[in-house]
Design an enzyme around this catalytic site. Structure first.
Site, PDB file in Angstrom:
ATOM      1  N   HIS A 123       3.427  -1.383   3.686  1.00  0.00           N
ATOM      2  CA  HIS A 123       3.448  -1.889   2.171  1.00  0.00           C
ATOM      3  C   HIS A 123       4.873  -1.698   1.825  1.00  0.00           C
ATOM      4  CE1 HIS A 123       1.017  -2.312  -1.739  1.00  0.00           C
ATOM      5  NE2 HIS A 123       2.520  -2.449  -2.055  1.00  0.00           N
ATOM      6  N   GLN A 125       5.532   3.993  -3.782  1.00  0.00           N
ATOM      7  CA  GLN A 125       5.307   3.724  -5.324  1.00  0.00           C
ATOM      8  C   GLN A 125       4.688   5.109  -6.123  1.00  0.00           C
ATOM      9  OE1 GLN A 125       3.513  -0.370  -4.862  1.00  0.00           O
ATOM     10  NE2 GLN A 125       4.610  -0.634  -6.902  1.00  0.00           N
ATOM     11  N   GLU A 150       0.874  -7.964   1.758  1.00  0.00           N
ATOM     12  CA  GLU A 150       1.724  -9.354   1.266  1.00  0.00           C
ATOM     13  C   GLU A 150       2.958  -9.388   2.140  1.00  0.00           C
ATOM     14  OE1 GLU A 150       2.709  -9.024  -3.013  1.00  0.00           O
ATOM     15  OE2 GLU A 150       0.592  -8.796  -3.574  1.00  0.00           O
TER      16      GLU A 150
HETATM   17  C1  BGC Z   1       2.352  -5.428  -4.809  1.00  0.00           C
HETATM   18  C2  BGC Z   1       2.618  -4.147  -5.432  1.00  0.00           C
HETATM   19  C3  BGC Z   1       3.254  -4.305  -6.712  1.00  0.00           C
HETATM   20  C4  BGC Z   1       2.184  -5.185  -7.510  1.00  0.00           C
HETATM   21  C5  BGC Z   1       2.649  -5.488  -9.006  1.00  0.00           C
HETATM   22  C6  BGC Z   1       1.944  -6.543  -5.522  1.00  0.00           C
HETATM   23  O1  BGC Z   1       2.659  -7.744  -5.158  1.00  0.00           O
HETATM   24  O2  BGC Z   1       1.744  -5.237  -3.444  1.00  0.00           O
HETATM   25  O3  BGC Z   1       3.386  -3.125  -4.645  1.00  0.00           O
HETATM   26  O4  BGC Z   1       3.261  -3.003  -7.394  1.00  0.00           O
HETATM   27  O5  BGC Z   1       2.052  -6.439  -6.887  1.00  0.00           O
HETATM   28  O6  BGC Z   1       3.923  -6.271  -8.791  1.00  0.00           O
END
Ligand code: BGC
Length: 414
Positions: free
Chosen positions: A111, A21, A156
């Site tokens: 990630h 990101q 996640e």
């Molecule tokens: C993720 C991030 C994402 C953020 C906002 C999380 O689920 O780990 O990568 O940018 O949420 O959506």
């Protein structure tokens, strides 16, 4: 700092990012991906070249912690291969800068991205990925044992597995393949256990901390008597929350984790099988008409945060880090209100006995938000992506968070 938002002196006040990101110049399954706004991650925030300045930004924020990813695809060109030394040195330099700024790192190993050789051999559906990941975790933790003691193996797994195999949002964009969803979670849970063992083999000079970051989304029905929406919400809750927690933390596997990371954004309520959230294409105006408060992603549900922390404390009996919370909006007052409400819930949960050790705001910078590209503004610092210099500027939400972080240091030093 407001006295009602004081936390213990060891509390970690941090911010969080992920390699795909922000870094740019990565070769993984996202490199050729074009998001709904036409954006791609090839340069992103160019953190790869600008990390020294970004650490200065963090120091200016007053954070004492940083949850950062180390990109597997940069470090291993083949399964069980040696770590790429020049890429490793770059991360070592970043970690040394953090140390000099008194910022404790939490390192995320996975990630939402994989090295190309993982993707081409079937990704997480292939059981061979489990041993390869554990090998990577062992080698990386051994190389960084003097610098990192908090390890977050998976970010996640639920979001990753559902967006790749159920909802078609992440590469390889499969839909409604429940078996693949289940298999991915099972393989990742096993990989977490094996990676944890590999990490624990090192001498860190202290106990390492190891855990996953679990997203928690509440699912519910918008209309009280819509039985099918209640039914779908219950299934979603089971698949995304209970099943995943049980796989990672159930039975003997619990011993692999010393903490639980919680990523909390809010809830998704269903109306005739449609989630009433902006990420599902429902406009903020429409949601407002329905009385739903949302950022540019999800419905906000601050009281759910406190309830969740109490629930997870009772259920898992592990120390908790809030590994992500934030709001995507260009309305800074909204973001400040949202953060305040969530911190009050956190404070109440801690008062009720929940062992929360830190809070990491998502995110340091506006960044590449996967399927949505650059349209979602989560940054404590905004980034002007139209300017090749990618200038960063502290937002008002950033100033508000800075006051909390700096205020907590003052309280500690008094
Ligand atoms: C993720 C991030 C994402 C953020 C906002 C999380 O689920 O780990 O990568 O940018 O949420 O959506």
């Amino acid at each position: 700092m407001r006295s009602d938002l004081k936390f213990s002196e060891n509390f970690l006040w941090g911010t969080a990012t992920s390699p795909t990101q922000i870094e740019g110049h990565i070769v993984n399954e996202w490199t050729d991906y074009v998001a709904s706004d036409g954006g791609h991650c090839r340069v992103a925030c160019d953190h790869y070249h600008r990390y020294e300045k970004d650490v200065e930004l963090m120091a200016g924020l007053g954070v004492n912690a940083y949850r950062m990813g180390i990109e597997w695809s940069r470090l291993q060109a083949a399964p069980f291969g040696p770590l790429n030394q020049s890429e490793l040195e770059r991360y070592v330099h970043l970690l040394d800068l953090l140390k000099a700024a008194d910022i404790t790192p939490m390192v995320v190993l996975h990630h939402f991205s994989n090295p190309p050789w993982v993707t081409s051999s079937g990704g997480w559906l292939n059981p061979a990925t489990i041993a390869a990941f554990a090998d990577y975790a062992g080698k990386l933790s051994s190389a960084l044992k003097e610098r990192v003691h908090i390890w977050n193996t998976f970010n996640e797994p639920d979001t990753y597995a559902s967006l790749t195999y159920l909802l078609g949002g992440f590469p390889p964009f499969h839909k409604w393949n429940f078996l693949s969803y289940q298999k991915t979670i099972k393989h990742m849970a096993e990989a977490h256990v094996r990676a944890s063992r590999a990490i624990q083999k090192n001498d860190f000079g202290r106990e390492p901390e190891i855990g996953i970051a679990k997203n928690w989304t509440y699912f519910g029905a918008f209309q009280m008597f819509a039985l099918w929406d209640h039914f779908l919400a219950a299934i979603s809750h089971h698949a995304f929350n209970h099943f995943v927690l049980n796989e990672f933390l159930g039975g003997a596997r619990r011993a692999a984790s010393t903490f639980l990371g919680v990523n909390y954004y809010g809830r998704a309520r269903l109306n005739h099988f449609q989630a009433l959230v902006p990420t599902n294409g429902v406009s903020n105006e429409r949601l407002k008409q329905l009385g739903i408060i949302s950022d540019d992603m999800f419905e906000r549900h601050p009281t759910g945060f406190g309830e969740l922390l109490k629930h997870l404390h009772r259920r898992c009996r592990l120390p908790i880090y809030i590994t992500e919370h934030g709001a995507a909006s260009s309305d800074q007052d909204f973001r400040i209100r949202d953060l305040t409400e969530h911190l009050h819930e956190l404070r109440d949960a801690v008062d009720a006995g929940v062992d929360v050790r830190g809070f990491f705001y998502w995110s340091l910078l506006d960044n590449f938000e996967w399927q949505f590209g650059y349209a979602k503004k989560f940054g404590l610092f905004s980034v002007d992506f139209s300017d090749p210099g990618l200038p960063r500027k502290m937002t008002r939400a950033g100033e508000f968070y800075r006051d909390i972080c700096i205020g907590s240091k003052k309280t500690v030093n008094q």
